[in-house]
Write an enzyme that holds these catalytic residues in place. Structure first.
Site, PDB file in Angstrom:
ATOM      1  N   THR A 304       0.910  -1.140   0.009  1.00  0.00           N
ATOM      2  CA  THR A 304       0.057   0.100  -0.052  1.00  0.00           C
ATOM      3  C   THR A 304       1.045   1.317  -0.011  1.00  0.00           C
ATOM      4  O   THR A 304       1.983   1.267   0.139  1.00  0.00           O
ATOM      5  CB  THR A 304      -0.916   0.010   1.388  1.00  0.00           C
ATOM      6  OG1 THR A 304       0.009   0.062   2.409  1.00  0.00           O
ATOM      7  CG2 THR A 304      -1.864  -1.371   1.677  1.00  0.00           C
ATOM      8  N   CYS A 305       0.250   2.410  -0.046  1.00  0.00           N
ATOM      9  CA  CYS A 305       0.845   3.724  -0.321  1.00  0.00           C
ATOM     10  C   CYS A 305       1.165   4.074   1.067  1.00  0.00           C
ATOM     11  O   CYS A 305       1.614   5.608   1.283  1.00  0.00           O
ATOM     12  CB  CYS A 305       0.171   4.612  -1.016  1.00  0.00           C
ATOM     13  SG  CYS A 305      -0.286   4.031  -2.824  1.00  0.00           S
ATOM     14  N   ASP A 306       1.110   3.542   2.107  1.00  0.00           N
ATOM     15  CA  ASP A 306       1.468   4.039   3.461  1.00  0.00           C
ATOM     16  C   ASP A 306       2.773   3.641   3.918  1.00  0.00           C
ATOM     17  O   ASP A 306       3.129   2.652   4.002  1.00  0.00           O
ATOM     18  CB  ASP A 306       0.299   3.402   4.584  1.00  0.00           C
ATOM     19  CG  ASP A 306       0.367   3.904   5.813  1.00  0.00           C
ATOM     20  OD1 ASP A 306      -0.798   4.394   6.359  1.00  0.00           O
ATOM     21  OD2 ASP A 306       1.412   3.934   6.401  1.00  0.00           O
TER      22      ASP A 306
END
Ligand SMILES: *Cc1c(COP(=O)(O)O)cnc(C)c1O
Length: 363
Positions: A304-306
């Site tokens: 994910t983009c986290d």
């Protein structure tokens, strides 16, 4: 469709885990903590094996009900409950609730009249891998007062509950709770039930005390503190389903990061089901078909983009590992699908079930 990670649950292993718990603690009621993995085939197998169920929310009440489990077999073990949630569970036949405050006890009397109650206590346990800290439970002195109050509210004071913390590696932890409970049993006549909670550990990348060792420590402590044995309950979650699950996922990318480290990105991370890698509490064993090749430390991250979606800062993996390689994660049956979210549009973790090998599902 691109491939995506999935969990395989071997129901035969679930069955063997239950039989192992029963062999270790033959007189104990096995009350499965549903949050560990609420999948219907697991719930159906466990009810056939004679287990009961620890539910923590109205959603878990509904999941059990949908699996054909009677409310009488459920205990609402989460003391954090709105009055309407207590009433909802009561309407579906739940007749046992835990509490740890006077207000909580009062709310049970009002919303689930005549029910049985267990008081959750919080002695100072040795820290577990994922400890509860001070979130739950009352002081043992308060438990005496509250359990004494229960009959005046027309509730049945069943007994005492504690939880030594999940993935508890010190078998002596249970003795602390049992000793505390003994004082309460001596002060409050009529208590029948001692709920020893969960916490029995699972082997991830290192060996842990087995169920037999924990069972012996519990039996010793009970023998020492309870000349007449109360009704014993254990609430395993992890120990029932953890070792039954294998997670299949894939390497998305391998690169050298701007920090100079080798980064290995998997198609599952913190939000897709590996939430227990937070603080690297649970160190899963990752297997690849390149095991045997030379290894070097890598940073292992999710897709994910986290920025927090990093599983391990240093994890030895084959230097030959590359995008597209399959990775299998052992003992991933507990607290994975139940934590999985669709954050960033990645699909929630799905499960494939391997049925029990013979037709016999009762033990
Ligand atoms: C989570 C939980 C359990 C199960 O704990 P495990 O460590 O998975 O065995 C049991 N009882 C209660 C009250 C819980 O909250």
């Amino acid at each position: 469709m691109p491939s995506r990670p999935y969990l395989t649950i071997d129901l035969e292993t679930v069955r063997k885990n239950v039989l192992g718990l029963r062999a270790a603690l033959p007189t104990a009621e096995i009350r499965y903590a549903v949050k560990a993995n609420p999948a219907e085939p697991i719930l159906r197998l466990l009810v056939n094996l004679g287990c009961t169920f620890d539910v923590a929310s109205v959603g878990e009440v509904d999941l059990c009900a949908a699996a054909g489990i009677d409310g009488a077999l459920m205990t609402f073990g989460n003391p954090l409950r709105k009055p309407a949630e207590t009433a909802y569970a009561f309407a579906r036949g739940v007749r046992r609730f835990t509490f740890d405050t006077a207000a909580g006890l009062q709310a049970i009397a009002e919303n689930a009249p005549g029910s049985g109650v267990e008081c959750r206590i919080a002695p100072a346990f040795p820290s577990s891998v994922t400890p509860f800290g001070h979130k739950f439970g009352c002081a043992p002195e308060d438990a005496i007062e509250l359990l004494t109050q229960a009959p005046r509210l027309e509730l049945h004071a069943d007994g005492v509950a504690f939880h030594v913390g999940s993935q508890q590696l010190d078998p002596k932890a249970w003795e602390i709770g049992i000793r505390c409970a003994r004082d309460i049993f001596e002060a409050v006549p009529g208590l029948t039930t001692l709920n020893l909670g969960g916490g029995i550990p699972v082997s991830y990348d290192a060996r842990v005390p087995g169920v037999g060792v924990v069972g012996d420590a519990i039996a010793d402590a009970l023998g020492q503190h309870f000349p007449a044995l109360p009704h014993i309950v254990i609430e395993p979650g992890r120990a029932v389903v953890g070792s039954a699950g294998t997670l299949s996922c894939e390497v998305v990318s391998v690169r050298t990061g701007t920090d100079g480290s080798r980064w290995v990105y998997l198609d599952i991370g913190r939000y897709g089901g590996l939430a227990e890698t937070e603080n690297e509490y649970i160190r899963y064993r990752l297997r690849t078909k390149r095991d045997g090749d030379p290894v070097d430390d890598a940073v292992v991250a999710g897709p994910t983009c986290d920025g927090d979606d990093v599983l391990y800062r240093r994890y030895p993996l084959p230097v030959t590992l590359r995008a597209g390689d399959l990775v299998e994660i052992d003992s991933a049956g507990a607290y994975t699908t139940s934590y999985s979210s669709s954050f960033n549009g990645f699909a929630c973790l799905t499960t494939e079930f391997v049925e029990v090998t013979d037709a016999v599902t009762t033990g």
